[in-house]
Design a protein around this motif. Structure first.
Motif, PDB file in Angstrom:
ATOM      1  N   ALA A 167       4.189   6.727  -2.421  1.00 58.44           N
ATOM      2  CA  ALA A 167       5.625   6.459  -2.367  1.00 58.44           C
ATOM      3  C   ALA A 167       6.266   6.605  -3.750  1.00 58.44           C
ATOM      4  O   ALA A 167       7.372   7.138  -3.873  1.00 58.44           O
ATOM      5  N   VAL A 168       5.587   6.143  -4.790  1.00 58.41           N
ATOM      6  CA  VAL A 168       6.130   6.250  -6.142  1.00 58.41           C
ATOM      7  C   VAL A 168       6.182   7.698  -6.611  1.00 58.41           C
ATOM      8  O   VAL A 168       7.111   8.110  -7.318  1.00 58.41           O
ATOM      9  N   SER A 169       5.211   8.507  -6.209  1.00 60.29           N
ATOM     10  CA  SER A 169       5.145   9.889  -6.689  1.00 60.29           C
ATOM     11  C   SER A 169       6.313  10.743  -6.193  1.00 60.29           C
ATOM     12  O   SER A 169       6.568  11.814  -6.753  1.00 60.29           O
ATOM     13  N   ILE A 170       7.023  10.284  -5.188  1.00 57.94           N
ATOM     14  CA  ILE A 170       8.218  11.023  -4.736  1.00 57.94           C
ATOM     15  C   ILE A 170       9.201  11.187  -5.898  1.00 57.94           C
ATOM     16  O   ILE A 170       9.810  12.243  -6.071  1.00 57.94           O
ATOM     17  N   ALA A 171       9.329  10.131  -6.699  1.00 55.76           N
ATOM     18  CA  ALA A 171      10.262  10.169  -7.822  1.00 55.76           C
ATOM     19  C   ALA A 171       9.783  11.045  -8.968  1.00 55.76           C
ATOM     20  O   ALA A 171      10.531  11.290  -9.925  1.00 55.76           O
ATOM     21  N   HIS A 172       8.539  11.534  -8.897  1.00 60.84           N
ATOM     22  CA  HIS A 172       7.992  12.385  -9.953  1.00 60.84           C
ATOM     23  C   HIS A 172       8.259  13.865  -9.700  1.00 60.84           C
ATOM     24  O   HIS A 172       7.955  14.696 -10.570  1.00 60.84           O
ATOM     25  N   VAL A 173       8.792  14.211  -8.539  1.00 62.06           N
ATOM     26  CA  VAL A 173       9.086  15.614  -8.237  1.00 62.06           C
ATOM     27  C   VAL A 173      10.146  16.121  -9.208  1.00 62.06           C
ATOM     28  O   VAL A 173      11.197  15.487  -9.394  1.00 62.06           O
ATOM     29  N   THR A 174       9.889  17.247  -9.830  1.00 61.36           N
ATOM     30  CA  THR A 174      10.767  17.737 -10.891  1.00 61.36           C
ATOM     31  C   THR A 174      11.949  18.533 -10.325  1.00 61.36           C
ATOM     32  O   THR A 174      11.944  19.000  -9.184  1.00 61.36           O
ATOM     33  N   ARG A 204       1.431   4.234   7.923  1.00 60.23           N
ATOM     34  CA  ARG A 204       1.160   2.924   7.337  1.00 60.23           C
ATOM     35  C   ARG A 204       2.333   2.441   6.484  1.00 60.23           C
ATOM     36  O   ARG A 204       2.681   1.258   6.494  1.00 60.23           O
ATOM     37  N   LEU A 205       2.929   3.356   5.750  1.00 61.13           N
ATOM     38  CA  LEU A 205       4.079   3.002   4.921  1.00 61.13           C
ATOM     39  C   LEU A 205       5.229   2.498   5.783  1.00 61.13           C
ATOM     40  O   LEU A 205       5.857   1.470   5.482  1.00 61.13           O
ATOM     41  N   LEU A 206       5.488   3.188   6.878  1.00 63.37           N
ATOM     42  CA  LEU A 206       6.580   2.775   7.760  1.00 63.37           C
ATOM     43  C   LEU A 206       6.270   1.461   8.456  1.00 63.37           C
ATOM     44  O   LEU A 206       7.176   0.655   8.709  1.00 63.37           O
ATOM     45  N   ASP A 216       0.864  -1.179   0.000  1.00 67.08           N
ATOM     46  CA  ASP A 216       0.000   0.000   0.000  1.00 67.08           C
ATOM     47  C   ASP A 216       0.896   1.223   0.000  1.00 67.08           C
ATOM     48  O   ASP A 216       1.465   1.591   1.029  1.00 67.08           O
ATOM     49  N   GLN A 217       1.052   1.833  -1.169  1.00 63.69           N
ATOM     50  CA  GLN A 217       2.001   2.945  -1.288  1.00 63.69           C
ATOM     51  C   GLN A 217       1.364   4.299  -1.001  1.00 63.69           C
ATOM     52  O   GLN A 217       2.041   5.323  -1.091  1.00 63.69           O
ATOM     53  N   ASN A 218       0.095   4.338  -0.626  1.00 63.80           N
ATOM     54  CA  ASN A 218      -0.569   5.592  -0.294  1.00 63.80           C
ATOM     55  C   ASN A 218       0.078   6.190   0.954  1.00 63.80           C
ATOM     56  O   ASN A 218       0.093   5.580   2.017  1.00 63.80           O
ATOM     57  N   MET A 219       0.639   7.381   0.818  1.00 60.61           N
ATOM     58  CA  MET A 219       1.220   8.040   1.989  1.00 60.61           C
ATOM     59  C   MET A 219       0.648   9.449   2.164  1.00 60.61           C
ATOM     60  O   MET A 219       1.309  10.354   2.655  1.00 60.61           O
ATOM     61  N   VAL A 247      16.029  22.252   5.413  1.00 56.38           N
ATOM     62  CA  VAL A 247      15.786  20.856   5.054  1.00 56.38           C
ATOM     63  C   VAL A 247      14.637  20.747   4.059  1.00 56.38           C
ATOM     64  O   VAL A 247      13.606  21.411   4.216  1.00 56.38           O
ATOM     65  N   VAL A 248      14.813  19.882   3.061  1.00 56.03           N
ATOM     66  CA  VAL A 248      13.762  19.560   2.095  1.00 56.03           C
ATOM     67  C   VAL A 248      13.460  18.069   2.202  1.00 56.03           C
ATOM     68  O   VAL A 248      14.384  17.243   2.224  1.00 56.03           O
ATOM     69  N   THR A 249      12.185  17.711   2.278  1.00 52.71           N
ATOM     70  CA  THR A 249      11.777  16.310   2.357  1.00 52.71           C
ATOM     71  C   THR A 249      10.574  16.076   1.440  1.00 52.71           C
ATOM     72  O   THR A 249       9.886  17.022   1.068  1.00 52.71           O
ATOM     73  N   PRO A 250      10.270  14.799   1.135  1.00 52.77           N
ATOM     74  CA  PRO A 250       9.030  14.485   0.425  1.00 52.77           C
ATOM     75  C   PRO A 250       7.895  14.144   1.386  1.00 52.77           C
ATOM     76  O   PRO A 250       6.836  13.703   0.953  1.00 52.77           O
ATOM     77  N   TYR A 251       8.121  14.324   2.685  1.00 51.71           N
ATOM     78  CA  TYR A 251       7.284  13.714   3.711  1.00 51.71           C
ATOM     79  C   TYR A 251       6.017  14.505   4.031  1.00 51.71           C
ATOM     80  O   TYR A 251       5.848  15.663   3.655  1.00 51.71           O
ATOM     81  N   GLN A 252       5.173  13.836   4.813  1.00 49.51           N
ATOM     82  CA  GLN A 252       4.021  14.445   5.450  1.00 49.51           C
ATOM     83  C   GLN A 252       4.487  15.116   6.754  1.00 49.51           C
ATOM     84  O   GLN A 252       5.629  14.920   7.191  1.00 49.51           O
ATOM     85  N   PRO A 253       3.625  15.910   7.408  1.00 52.43           N
ATOM     86  CA  PRO A 253       4.064  16.618   8.627  1.00 52.43           C
ATOM     87  C   PRO A 253       4.691  15.727   9.688  1.00 52.43           C
ATOM     88  O   PRO A 253       5.685  16.108  10.315  1.00 52.43           O
TER      89      PRO A 253
END
Length: 247
Positions: free
Chosen positions: A166-173, A56-58, A45-48, A132-138
């Motif tokens: 989780a996959v969409s992290i790699a879509h950040v331009t 849930r991902l962790l 379940d890659q929904n984050m 700091v830059v992250t792809p994370y939620q709060p």
């Protein structure tokens, strides 16, 4: 007998099945005689989206990591490298220590984590105030801030990109990442740090150091640097930032 290609070191790498960036990043930074052998944690379940999604991902990572370590140990690696970063920041300093002990217990090997690699890099540069830059939620950003604060750094600004899967992290331009770096940068910031191994930041970080005039630590570059240097491999790697080029 010595491995034909990994005649200096074979690294066992653990990464989520959804991650498409860390493996090619490590490949582009490799040096002769060092090989990286990936074992994937099955993310069902890659929904984050939101804090609950990230938790849930962790939870999936924690459930699967033992089996992933067991699989990669069959190639008889010399050292472990974490191709994921959120779990290495979770729970602050003690959480990181427990995570490292877990991998040590599972494999009997030393391990490079993104959190410790960033700590080493910042100490090497003598930096104390960071953006700091992250792809994370709060909730992910909160754990990152906790870790850095506990080891003596001041997080002046943090930008969480709130990636929905989780996959969409790699879509950040590149443009989005450049804007995020500029958003957390200021005259009060000594260095910039990027977390999230599925964000493609290695090449941009190398460029950004030149136009910002300060260290920009991409977590994949820092983790690979830690792994190489822990194993006495001191070759310079170009195009991946100052750590691998100058240290």
């Amino acid at each position: 007998m010595t491995d034909a290609l990994g005649w200096r070191r074979k690294f066992g790498v653990i990464a989520p099945s959804t991650n498409t960036i860390v493996e090619p990043d490590f490949s582009r930074m490799t040096v002769p005689g060092v090989t990286a052998h990936f074992s994937r944690i099955h993310i069902r379940d890659q929904n984050m989206a939101g804090d609950a999604g990230m938790e849930r991902l962790l939870a999936q990572i924690r459930e699967e990591i033992g089996a992933a370590c067991e699989r990669v140990m069959t190639c008889e690696p010399d050292y472990m490298v974490m191709g994921m970063s959120a779990e290495t920041f979770w729970g602050g300093v003690e959480g990181n220590r427990q995570f490292v002990r877990q991998i040590n217990d599972l494999t009997g090997l030393q391990v490079a984590t993104g959190a410790e690699a960033c700590e080493r890099a910042l100490n090497l540069y003598g930096c104390r105030r960071i953006g700091v830059v992250t792809p994370y939620q709060p909730v992910g950003d909160e754990n990152v801030v906790t870790f850095f604060t506990e080891i003596g750094f001041d997080v002046v600004a943090i930008k969480g990109l709130r990636c929905p899967t989780a996959v969409s992290i790699a879509h950040v331009t590149t443009d989005e990442l450049r804007a995020a770096l500029l958003e957390v940068d200021s005259a009060d910031v000594d260095a910039l740090v990027q977390c999230g191994t599925n964000l493609s930041m290695v090449g941009l970080a190398d460029e950004a150091e030149r136009w910002l005039g300060k260290p920009v630590i991409a977590i994949n570059a820092a983790t690979w640097w830690m792994a190489l240097r822990d194993n006495g491999i001191n070759e310079k790697v170009y195009g991946a930032g100052g750590l691998l080029r100058d240290h």
